[in-house]
Write an enzyme that holds these catalytic residues in place. Sequence first.
Site, PDB file in Angstrom:
ATOM      1  N   SER A  78       0.793  -1.228   0.000  1.00 29.19           N
ATOM      2  CA  SER A  78       0.000   0.000   0.000  1.00 29.19           C
ATOM      3  C   SER A  78       0.826   1.279   0.000  1.00 29.19           C
ATOM      4  O   SER A  78       0.289   2.375  -0.196  1.00 29.19           O
ATOM      5  CB  SER A  78      -0.947   0.019   1.214  1.00 29.19           C
ATOM      6  OG  SER A  78      -0.203   0.076   2.424  1.00 29.19           O
ATOM      7  N   TYR A  98      15.819  -6.439  13.321  1.00 28.76           N
ATOM      8  CA  TYR A  98      15.606  -6.257  11.881  1.00 28.76           C
ATOM      9  C   TYR A  98      16.729  -6.909  11.075  1.00 28.76           C
ATOM     10  O   TYR A  98      16.481  -7.576  10.068  1.00 28.76           O
ATOM     11  CB  TYR A  98      15.533  -4.761  11.587  1.00 28.76           C
ATOM     12  CG  TYR A  98      15.123  -4.410  10.176  1.00 28.76           C
ATOM     13  CD1 TYR A  98      13.812  -4.587   9.750  1.00 28.76           C
ATOM     14  CD2 TYR A  98      16.038  -3.869   9.285  1.00 28.76           C
ATOM     15  CE1 TYR A  98      13.422  -4.247   8.469  1.00 28.76           C
ATOM     16  CE2 TYR A  98      15.659  -3.517   7.997  1.00 28.76           C
ATOM     17  CZ  TYR A  98      14.351  -3.705   7.590  1.00 28.76           C
ATOM     18  OH  TYR A  98      13.979  -3.361   6.308  1.00 28.76           O
ATOM     19  N   LYS A 136      16.345  -9.947   8.358  1.00 28.47           N
ATOM     20  CA  LYS A 136      16.734  -9.790   6.958  1.00 28.47           C
ATOM     21  C   LYS A 136      17.856 -10.756   6.579  1.00 28.47           C
ATOM     22  O   LYS A 136      17.889 -11.275   5.447  1.00 28.47           O
ATOM     23  CB  LYS A 136      17.155  -8.339   6.686  1.00 28.47           C
ATOM     24  CG  LYS A 136      16.014  -7.342   6.815  1.00 28.47           C
ATOM     25  CD  LYS A 136      14.872  -7.662   5.860  1.00 28.47           C
ATOM     26  CE  LYS A 136      13.755  -6.641   5.910  1.00 28.47           C
ATOM     27  NZ  LYS A 136      12.671  -6.920   4.932  1.00 28.47           N
TER      28      LYS A 136
END
Length: 256
Positions: free
Chosen positions: A23, A164, A168
């Site tokens: 979005s 994070y 990843k």
Amino acid sequence: MSTTPQSSPLDAQKRTVLVTGGSRGIGQAIAQTLAQDGFQVILTYNSNPEAAANVVAQIHELGGQAAAFKLDIGEAQAIRDFFAQEIKNRVNLYGLVNNAGITKDGLLLRMKEEDFSRVIDVCLKGTFIASQEAAKIMTKNRIGRIVNLASVVGLMGNPGQANYVAAKAGIIGLTKTCAKELAVRQITCNAIAPGFIETDMTKGLDEETRAKYIEAIPLKRMGTAQDVANACSFLISDKSSYITGQVLSVNGGMYC
């Protein structure tokens, strides 16, 4: 699990790509670019239905086909339910782009366990569950494309982002394993590792930090969401049919 379609019924036969977190930012650019490439696009969002509806409307204005659904990628059962209710036997799923992600930054010694777990659940576990569900469909079709959004920090580390970075880096390993397991069914799985890209996540950087990052980038500029979308377009296309298990860095040469 709540799914809220933002458009008319989809074409059950047309090649479809699912883009999680489509979005805004990189996800939005990817969804719009894939629609321009001729794919029917399904995008998911978590908290901003208006933004998702706008992306769908823009795709429709350009003559493409798209729909948006609310989905929390951090909830494994919600992902499974979504695939069962909205994807399986309803559309011709050709591609999956695992883009949805969040950050909850903090130094290692101060990071809350729940913040570590939430980032892992959304960024890594969500990628795993979505890939697993998509692969069930793609193996029957004997063709498919999976593209996972990793990050430059998953390759080089980054202070204040233990959760994070771990997610990843895990995506990179997951990508390589999925590539080896799914190749026999002509399903490719690759990762894109963006560098510092102009998104909502980087808008909050102060000028000193921004200048420091740009100085470390050989091309001397931040990347754009479109730079990443172009790479994803290639990996979803037939032009990449003999490429799998790879990590494509889109970082201006920052980490080469």
